[in-house]
Design a protein around this motif. Structure first.
Motif, PDB file in Angstrom:
ATOM      1  N   ILE A 176     -74.866  25.039  56.553  1.00 38.30           N
ATOM      2  CA  ILE A 176     -75.795  23.985  56.924  1.00 38.30           C
ATOM      3  C   ILE A 176     -76.698  23.745  55.719  1.00 38.30           C
ATOM      4  O   ILE A 176     -77.023  24.670  54.972  1.00 38.30           O
ATOM      5  CB  ILE A 176     -76.572  24.303  58.222  1.00 38.30           C
ATOM      6  N   THR A 177     -77.058  22.478  55.502  1.00 37.05           N
ATOM      7  CA  THR A 177     -77.810  22.105  54.311  1.00 37.05           C
ATOM      8  C   THR A 177     -79.242  21.788  54.683  1.00 37.05           C
ATOM      9  O   THR A 177     -79.488  21.050  55.643  1.00 37.05           O
ATOM     10  CB  THR A 177     -77.136  20.895  53.627  1.00 37.05           C
ATOM     11  N   VAL A 178     -80.187  22.352  53.916  1.00 36.83           N
ATOM     12  CA  VAL A 178     -81.603  22.065  54.134  1.00 36.83           C
ATOM     13  C   VAL A 178     -82.137  21.213  52.981  1.00 36.83           C
ATOM     14  O   VAL A 178     -81.539  21.161  51.897  1.00 36.83           O
ATOM     15  CB  VAL A 178     -82.425  23.367  54.287  1.00 36.83           C
TER      16      VAL A 178
ATOM     17  N   LYS B  23     -86.778  21.368  43.532  1.00 35.41           N
ATOM     18  CA  LYS B  23     -88.069  20.681  43.552  1.00 35.41           C
ATOM     19  C   LYS B  23     -88.958  21.175  44.701  1.00 35.41           C
ATOM     20  O   LYS B  23     -90.086  20.721  44.838  1.00 35.41           O
ATOM     21  CB  LYS B  23     -87.870  19.162  43.641  1.00 35.41           C
ATOM     22  N   ALA B  24     -88.431  22.073  45.510  1.00 35.24           N
ATOM     23  CA  ALA B  24     -89.204  22.598  46.642  1.00 35.24           C
ATOM     24  C   ALA B  24     -89.560  24.076  46.468  1.00 35.24           C
ATOM     25  O   ALA B  24     -90.490  24.574  47.105  1.00 35.24           O
ATOM     26  CB  ALA B  24     -88.422  22.417  47.940  1.00 35.24           C
ATOM     27  N   PHE B  25     -88.800  24.765  45.624  1.00 37.27           N
ATOM     28  CA  PHE B  25     -89.027  26.196  45.366  1.00 37.27           C
ATOM     29  C   PHE B  25     -88.925  26.435  43.864  1.00 37.27           C
ATOM     30  O   PHE B  25     -88.027  25.895  43.217  1.00 37.27           O
ATOM     31  CB  PHE B  25     -87.920  27.054  46.008  1.00 37.27           C
TER      32      PHE B  25
ATOM     33  N   TRP C 129     -78.883  27.781  46.132  1.00 40.73           N
ATOM     34  CA  TRP C 129     -79.411  26.559  45.547  1.00 40.73           C
ATOM     35  C   TRP C 129     -78.345  25.458  45.639  1.00 40.73           C
ATOM     36  O   TRP C 129     -77.197  25.682  45.268  1.00 40.73           O
ATOM     37  CB  TRP C 129     -79.764  26.774  44.081  1.00 40.73           C
ATOM     38  N   GLY C 130     -78.754  24.286  46.084  1.00 41.40           N
ATOM     39  CA  GLY C 130     -77.810  23.165  46.181  1.00 41.40           C
ATOM     40  C   GLY C 130     -78.270  21.982  45.355  1.00 41.40           C
ATOM     41  O   GLY C 130     -77.968  20.843  45.693  1.00 41.40           O
TER      42      GLY C 130
ATOM     43  N   GLY D  53     -80.637  22.886  49.634  1.00 43.64           N
ATOM     44  CA  GLY D  53     -80.187  24.259  49.677  1.00 43.64           C
ATOM     45  C   GLY D  53     -79.021  24.331  50.638  1.00 43.64           C
ATOM     46  O   GLY D  53     -79.040  23.704  51.708  1.00 43.64           O
ATOM     47  N   ILE D  54     -77.984  25.067  50.262  1.00 44.27           N
ATOM     48  CA  ILE D  54     -76.800  25.210  51.115  1.00 44.27           C
ATOM     49  C   ILE D  54     -76.848  26.602  51.737  1.00 44.27           C
ATOM     50  O   ILE D  54     -76.886  27.605  51.026  1.00 44.27           O
ATOM     51  CB  ILE D  54     -75.506  25.005  50.305  1.00 44.27           C
TER      52      ILE D  54
END
Lengths: 391, 391
Positions: free
Chosen positions: A302-304, A309-311, A330-331, A336-337
């Motif tokens: 599932i992808t978030v 750019k967020a972490f 990291w995606g 993120g994956i």
């Protein structure tokens, strides 16, 4: 049409400082993600625990604002008893002063004319501005600028703990710089020593960390003795951090601790281990990034909506707070994956999930606002006032 | 006192968009570092080269604004002939629309109610807003929201190129989603396919990259044929990037290219190699971070004022533009430690030096402003308007 100086002053004036009150509490689930959220109960407990610990051992806290970038948070630290703050950059110090904080140590050397001018301007407004120098050139430039402006400036000598990053070598080189300040810089006031041993904060294992820390600190202690033997009183010895907070009183070297991360904690610090445990749990994580599950191309993934750019991506990968049996990869910049190996609960499209930050300082620096909450509800919004103030 | 929605609207209204003119040109050496500086001659040549290349092959350019975050730069791309822009987030799209850009494709799926509302609000102001969907749930939610608002929304089906990040599987699953949009979503207009093959942009070696790209794209081409065989015209096939820009015309699949990095370039892209060279040199680096040497604890080292908060740290280390025989090492959030192995010129305390960015997108996202220059002089300042707009 503007000048560069006017542009910088305008920017500083526009920095948001105060909390923005919401007309009614907003549940975390309504936030637009990725969002930086702060658990107030845990955060306040962390602040109190550190201050109580240091106070009970007669040490001062000089909280590092490079981490939280917020005068609101600095004021809370001061209200609990901190003696002042650290700033890593002149820009951060400007924001702190604009936010009503007067006692500020700029922990990194400043050598360029345009920034020296800004430090002098800070010193005009507060007699409690402190800088560090690690080179005679820096001391000479500051002395001259302070003379021109007719101000006195408090100066600490920055000692290199063997990192090769900033600081002058311990022993005679440091003493020569100290004597130069005392004897040849009438507009500088020698205000002590700084030794930030960043190269051991993240050593895993308490005993190893402590042994390494004591070994690196020893030349600093000897340098202090050398200064005093030569008649230069060292009333302040500033350094240390979250990773060594409970070693300081036993050593008895530092007068003030430059800790930052303890207020929020992050995965990096958790993993260094405590005196009796595999995780460093003296302080609990209070800061999280709220993310949303936005895509599920395959059953096991599932992808978030949170990537580079967020972490901050300088250390480990982010982790979920309330979800086990999954691995974040990291995606890219915005994604993120998440591999759903054996998830402890079902994740559906649109679900919002809290994640621990890998390294809190540069993660905070990606966001404009904190959303502090209690019992799952956000009542106000706090600006990350010094975000991006790297100059 | 404000509502969350009002807070977000206020923030958007406060975003700086237009260039700030300086009353007289400022030399680069006067900038306060770290500063993001842009060589206008190289930048303009990059923009022109890409547009000329695509135009000569009858392809469109849909420049990705996730990279530059600037409506000023998007306007320049459009003025040269680009047909529209991409945005990775709803926040970026809002900033682009506020900056006068109407034709915007949001390239990542949106599934949460609060963001769907914002997309619908964008669509009220521009009929050229495009979204992607990769799941029937997303299509259904958008159709319902568009119906409520009485707007039509252009929708592309996002295909997964095997990354497992976003996108629906090629072939029958994609067709079923396309048919659902066409048959069951009267407020959505099927506007084509998107397939962004991010997992091959950085494959080193032109031949390997091309072979992998063609292999990954093939199911997308077959999916387009499947759509058309079932009577669904695919007038737009959007994808590709800087790393495959010169492969597209030979393949003949895409109608528009989603390139971003070509305008600035970075170390990551340079190192993937070109058709006839070890470095990818079709576009030249135009974006640099100006840093200052602030400390020299040892003869063989010098420390610059730029670390994890000045450069994205998800890939390689930064490099100097004009200095050889040295190696940059990360020195924490605010520092880089430079090993002076055999420096091609002397570096002194206070010197300002230009550095190439490791990965331009998340590096740009750390800064509030660009300082564009020509002949070493800065005449205006450009806001990184969508910086931090990750929501």
């Amino acid at each position: 049409m503007t000048t560069l100086q006017q542009f910088l002053q305008d920017r500083l004036r526009q920095v948001p400082i105060e909390a923005i009150k919401l007309d009614k509490p907003v549940p975390l689930a309504d936030l637009h993600t990725p969002a930086l959220v702060l658990d107030l109960d845990i955060f306040e407990a962390n602040l109190q625990k550190m201050q109580a610990h240091l106070s009970s051992h007669g040490m001062g806290l000089r909280g590092h604002t490079k981490m939280h970038k917020s005068p609101l948070i600095a004021r809370r630290q001061l209200a609990l008893g901190a003696l002042g703050v650290c700033a890593a950059t002149v820009s951060e110090a400007e924001v702190m002063l604009a936010g009503g904080i007067n006692n500020i140590l700029i922990t990194s050397p400043v050598v360029s004319a345009e920034k020296i001018d800004r430090v002098i301007e800070l010193a005009r407004h507060s007699s409690e501005i402190r800088i560090v120098v690690d080179h005679i050139q820096g001391a000479a430039l500051f002395n001259q600028a302070a003379a021109t402006a007719a101000v006195q400036l408090k100066v600490l000598v920055d000692l290199d703990p063997g990192m090769g990053r900033t600081g002058i070598a311990c022993g005679e080189p440091a003493l020569a710089l100290g004597q130069y300040i005392v004897n040849d810089c009438p507009h500088l006031e020698f205000a002590g020593l700084q030794m930030y041993i960043g190269n051991c904060m993240h050593i895993k294992g308490y005993a190893d960390r402590r042994a390494r820390y004591e070994a690196l600190l020893a030349p600093g202690i000897a340098t202090r003795a050398l200064f005093e033997a030569k008649g230069i009183a060292v009333s302040v010895f500033s350094g240390g951090g979250t990773g060594t907070f409970d070693m300081e009183p036993g050593i008895g070297a530092l007068t003030e601790l430059q800790a930052g991360s303890y207020a929020f904690m992050d995965i990096e610090y958790r993993e260094i281990g405590g005196p009796d445990s595999e995780l460093f749990e003296a302080f609990e994580p209070s800061l999280f990034v709220l993310v949303t599950a936005i895509s599920q191309p395959r059953t096991q993934l599932i992808t978030v909506d949170a990537g580079f750019k967020a972490f901050a991506s300088d250390s480990v990968a982010p982790q979920f707070r309330d979800l086990e049996g999954v691995v974040y990869h990291w995606g890219g910049d915005e994604h993120g994956i998440v591999r759903l190996n054996n998830p402890s609960s079902t994740v559906r499209l649109g679900d919002k999930l809290a994640m621990l930050t890998p390294h809190c300082d540069p993660t905070v620096n990606l966001y404009d606002y904190y959303f502090p909450y209690r019992n799952g509800m956000v009542e106000e919004i706090w600006p990350v006032s010094a975000r991006g103030k790297s100059q």
